[in-house]
Design an enzyme around this catalytic site. Structure first.
Site, mmCIF file in Angstrom:
data_model
loop_
_atom_site.group_PDB
_atom_site.id
_atom_site.type_symbol
_atom_site.label_atom_id
_atom_site.label_comp_id
_atom_site.label_asym_id
_atom_site.label_seq_id
_atom_site.Cartn_x
_atom_site.Cartn_y
_atom_site.Cartn_z
ATOM 1 N N ASN A 92 -50.764 -57.463 34.068
ATOM 2 C CA ASN A 92 -49.775 -58.469 33.671
ATOM 3 C C ASN A 92 -49.048 -58.891 34.935
ATOM 4 O O ASN A 92 -48.512 -58.040 35.648
ATOM 5 C CB ASN A 92 -48.796 -57.843 32.667
ATOM 6 N N GLY A 93 -49.049 -60.184 35.241
ATOM 7 C CA GLY A 93 -48.364 -60.663 36.443
ATOM 8 C C GLY A 93 -49.226 -61.666 37.185
ATOM 9 O O GLY A 93 -50.192 -62.193 36.633
ATOM 10 N N HIS A 151 -28.013 -96.206 29.271
ATOM 11 C CA HIS A 151 -28.380 -96.311 30.688
ATOM 12 C C HIS A 151 -29.886 -96.225 30.901
ATOM 13 O O HIS A 151 -30.339 -95.932 32.007
ATOM 14 C CB HIS A 151 -27.661 -95.220 31.500
ATOM 15 N N CYS A 168 -48.560 -61.908 29.040
ATOM 16 C CA CYS A 168 -49.603 -60.907 28.934
ATOM 17 C C CYS A 168 -48.968 -59.582 28.515
ATOM 18 O O CYS A 168 -47.852 -59.270 28.898
ATOM 19 C CB CYS A 168 -50.387 -60.657 30.227
ATOM 20 N N LYS A 171 -43.563 -65.380 24.589
ATOM 21 C CA LYS A 171 -42.150 -65.027 24.389
ATOM 22 C C LYS A 171 -41.484 -64.584 25.688
ATOM 23 O O LYS A 171 -40.326 -64.884 25.927
ATOM 24 C CB LYS A 171 -42.061 -63.907 23.352
ATOM 25 N N LYS A 222 -36.642 -77.066 20.360
ATOM 26 C CA LYS A 222 -37.219 -76.382 19.198
ATOM 27 C C LYS A 222 -38.322 -77.240 18.586
ATOM 28 O O LYS A 222 -39.403 -76.752 18.264
ATOM 29 C CB LYS A 222 -36.162 -76.085 18.118
ATOM 30 N N ARG A 270 -46.440 -62.003 23.604
ATOM 31 C CA ARG A 270 -46.522 -62.175 25.058
ATOM 32 C C ARG A 270 -47.691 -63.057 25.475
ATOM 33 O O ARG A 270 -47.874 -63.347 26.655
ATOM 34 C CB ARG A 270 -46.667 -60.808 25.736
ATOM 35 N N GLU A 328 -31.242 -78.287 22.840
ATOM 36 C CA GLU A 328 -31.886 -77.141 22.181
ATOM 37 C C GLU A 328 -32.646 -77.590 20.926
ATOM 38 O O GLU A 328 -33.743 -77.106 20.649
ATOM 39 C CB GLU A 328 -30.825 -76.078 21.852
ATOM 40 N N TRP A 338 -51.987 -64.295 28.400
ATOM 41 C CA TRP A 338 -51.442 -65.643 28.485
ATOM 42 C C TRP A 338 -51.977 -66.176 29.810
ATOM 43 O O TRP A 338 -51.632 -65.667 30.885
ATOM 44 C CB TRP A 338 -49.910 -65.623 28.481
ATOM 45 N N GLU A 353 -41.432 -77.357 20.889
ATOM 46 C CA GLU A 353 -42.144 -76.075 20.991
ATOM 47 C C GLU A 353 -43.063 -75.800 19.811
ATOM 48 O O GLU A 353 -44.171 -75.324 19.984
ATOM 49 C CB GLU A 353 -41.130 -74.920 21.023
HETATM 50 O O1 M6R Z 1 -36.236 -64.393 27.579
HETATM 51 P P1 M6R Z 1 -35.536 -65.589 28.131
HETATM 52 O O2 M6R Z 1 -34.335 -65.960 27.343
HETATM 53 O O3 M6R Z 1 -35.200 -65.442 29.586
HETATM 54 O O4 M6R Z 1 -36.563 -66.766 28.003
HETATM 55 C C1 M6R Z 1 -36.276 -68.025 28.507
HETATM 56 C C2 M6R Z 1 -37.215 -69.054 27.938
HETATM 57 O O5 M6R Z 1 -38.526 -68.774 28.287
HETATM 58 C C3 M6R Z 1 -37.102 -69.120 26.412
HETATM 59 O O6 M6R Z 1 -35.807 -69.404 26.019
HETATM 60 C C4 M6R Z 1 -38.033 -70.208 25.853
HETATM 61 O O7 M6R Z 1 -37.558 -71.451 26.228
HETATM 62 C C5 M6R Z 1 -38.160 -70.039 24.348
HETATM 63 N N1 M6R Z 1 -39.512 -70.278 23.966
HETATM 64 C C6 M6R Z 1 -37.266 -70.936 23.594
HETATM 65 O O8 M6R Z 1 -37.517 -71.001 22.246
#
Ligand code: M6R
Length: 613
Positions: A103-104, A509, A2, A608, A490, A27, A486, A77, A493
């Site tokens: 926000n929170g 396994h 948010c 984000k 990606k 956000r 990672e 969000w 996501e």
């Molecule tokens: O701002 P941060 O690095 O603490 O965020 C952590 C995760 O929320 C962030 O890396 C998230 O997994 C991203 N969307 C990855 O692309």
């Protein structure tokens, strides 16, 4: 998650609020809304979905309803309640005299809601936020002072919040406060601003004040008054904001993600130019406050992070253990918080966070600080809450990252971890040969990254060919195991394809049961310690008729037939290879998502900055 904004001045509030929100869309983008103060009336406009919907709504409103010099805005969000119109902020009390954005998360909202219902409040939404609107309005009824009402109400709340609040009886000021959620006050000339983050206000001012937990600020167009939790006046200093508006442009790329992927050679080059000028001189990390004696006293390192930052931490474990011999544990912050953790003054804790705002990581770091551990924070936002909790700071300096999927900040985090490991080994005077080799390899990295980015046609071809598959497995071993994690993250996501990263040796396994011609296996192979082992695991996948994609710096002739497709990267040492391999996987995810027509920069359900636990 948010984003909130506030404006008071002489200009059109709605224009500034909408512009501010457009820079906070990273956000959240479930709904948006603004509340505008007009001649002692508050007009509220909301729309579900992206900000564009709100902009269209506002276009149809009569001018007199939106003609205002003061207002608050929100981009959501969703945490509590569906992403609908009724749950969109701003929320207000029953008479409509008080409105706020939040926000929170208010953790004790259910208890408070019950009490308020008994007192006659009627709730329209399913949000936790609406509770705050009714509660502050109730308190206002007792004291007729908005700042007092906010103070009295927030004392009854548990959780995390940044609030901007307006009351129609106080048409010249906004009252705001924060606890465990970000909020800055932008200092203007005859106008002032409030925002969750710098990009929302950087166009208008380069001066800002950071608020501490539980401070309350009253903002008029000419005056900013900050109160401590005990009601005394505070004297927070004005700071100068670091961002240039240019950073928020796509610079001709179709998406921010693609632009940010292509910025990686420069990101690495900048870091190296700044901190690692040659292979001989010891590196200097000014903000690492650990000398030889202190480092000798450290007997373990714990790395705490989430998501992509966690994967960087996993690479960091390999590098730090290799160069320093100090044992390293890596753990998701959300797991670290709610168990008995063993940390003391001999433990060095490294928190990694692109945003510096991640609630799980902030909570975990606050916990370890109480145990006396030295805290190193690796972040892209040196002014963030997390940075402010550090004993030592490593600013990764990747520049603002707009795309929700982290790319350039990951590579910058990797670089920071390499530098930290080198710094520690050099300060302890150990492993000089390994240190020199890594330094040498790091200095070749920008050119190799450029080489990879200059020739992406094979990656695009693979992306197109595999975009219709519903599941993927990513495998690797050793220091590239986090690369597999990672790469899979990606892809998940931004394309919503189910992708899982495994240590290649684990395939047999259990996961191998899933393999057939419908399950592509992507293997990351780097000539080094585990190359032959990963190749054997590729043989096993091939024998189960899985489609095999290789990302490798070398595939010998006798093994080439195993692979349906492969991408060759420049030769690079095992230790530094994660920083090169990941770029292929970022591009693959990008082009698959782009080919499928997904919303690459703002994937569904994500934000984000994850400011809730
Ligand atoms: O701002 P941060 O690095 O603490 O965020 C952590 C995760 O929320 C962030 O890396 C998230 O997994 C991203 N969307 C990855 O692309």
């Amino acid at each position: 998650m948010c984003g909130i904004v506030g404006y008071v001045g002489d200009k059109s509030a709605v224009d500034i609020l909408i512009d501010g929100l457009s820079h906070l869309e990273y956000r959240g983008y479930d709904s948006s809304g603004v509340a505008l103060m007009t001649k002692n009336e508050i007009n509220i406009f909301k729309a579900p979905g992206k900000l564009l919907n709100l902009i269209q709504t506002l276009r149809n409103e009569p001018k007199e309803k939106i003609d205002s010099n003061m207002g608050i805005g929100h981009i959501r969000w969703a945490t509590h309640g569906l992403p609908t119109m009724v749950n969109a902020h701003p929320h207000c009390c029953n008479c409509g005299g008080l409105t706020l954005v939040h926000n929170g998360i208010i953790e004790n909202y259910k208890e408070i809601k019950e009490t308020l219902i008994q007192k006659g409040c009627e709730f329209k939404s399913q949000t936790d936020t609406e509770v705050a609107a009714h509660l502050i309005a109730t308190e206002y009824g007792k004291c007729h002072d908005l700042k007092e009402a906010v103070s009295n109400a927030t004392k009854q709340l548990r959780g995390a919040w940044a609030f901007c609040v307006m009351h129609k009886n106080e048409p010249f000021n906004i009252v705001a406060t924060r606890k465990n959620a970000p909020l800055i006050v932008g200092v203007g000339d005859g106008e002032n601003f409030l925002a969750s983050d710098i990009p929302a206000i950087i166009k208008y001012t380069k001066k800002a004040i950071y608020l501490n937990d539980d401070q309350i600020v009253k903002v008029t167009k000419d005056k900013i008054t900050i109160y401590n939790p005990d009601g005394t006046l505070a004297n927070n200093k004005i700071e100068y904001l670091p961002f240039e508006p240019m950073a928020l442009s796509k610079m001709g790329y179709k998406h921010f993600m693609l632009k940010e992927i292509h910025e990686q050679p420069d990101v690495v080059r900048n870091i190296l130019q700044d901190k690692l000028k040659n292979e001989i001189d010891k590196i200097v990390l000014d903000d690492i406050k650990l000398n030889c004696e202190q480092l000798k006293n450290i007997n373990r390192i714990q790395i705490i992070a989430c998501g992509t930052s966690l994967h960087a931490g996993l690479v960091g474990k390999y590098v730090i253990e290799e160069l320093t011999g100090i044992p390293v544990d890596v753990e998701p912050s959300s797991e670290y918080i709610y168990r008995t953790t063993i940390a003391d003054e001999k433990t060095l804790v490294i928190g990694i966070s692109q945003s510096g705002e991640t609630a799980d990581t902030i909570t975990a770091i606050k916990q370890v600080r109480e145990k006396g551990s030295h805290v190193v924070i690796i972040t892209n936002r040196k002014e963030s809450l997390l940075a402010r909790l550090s004993d030592s700071l490593l600013h990764v300096n990747a520049g603002i990252e707009v795309s929700v999927a982290a790319t350039k900040s990951y590579i910058a985090q990797l670089l920071s971890l390499y530098l930290f490991a080198i710094y520690t080994a050099e300060t302890l005077n150990i492993n000089s040969d390994k240190v020199r080799e890594i330094k040498h390899e790091l200095m070749t990295l920008p050119a190799k990254l450029e080489g990879v980015l200059a020739n992406t046609s094979k990656i695009k071809e693979i992306a197109k060919k595999y975009s219709s598959y519903k599941n993927f497995i990513f495998i690797a071993r050793g220091i590239n195991y986090p690369t597999a994690l990672e790469g899979a993250l990606k892809l998940k996501e931004i394309s919503y394809i189910n992708a899982t990263g495994y240590p290649a040796g684990e395939l047999k396994h259990g996961p191998i049961a899933m393999l057939d011609e419908t399950m592509p296996v992507l293997a990351v192979l780097n000539r080094g310690r585990v190359y032959d082992k990963v190749m054997s695991n590729c043989e096993e996948a091939y024998a189960r008729q899985a489609k095999l994609i290789g990302v490798a710096n070398y595939i010998d002739e006798k093994h080439q037939n195993l692979f349906d497709d492969y991408v060759l990267i420049p030769d690079i040492s095992d230790m530094v290879s994660p920083a090169l391999n990941i770029v292929i996987l970022q591009l693959l995810a990008y082009h698959i998502a782009e080919y499928l027509g997904k919303d690459v920069d703002q994937p569904r359900n994500l934000a984000k900055s994850v400011t809730v636990e």
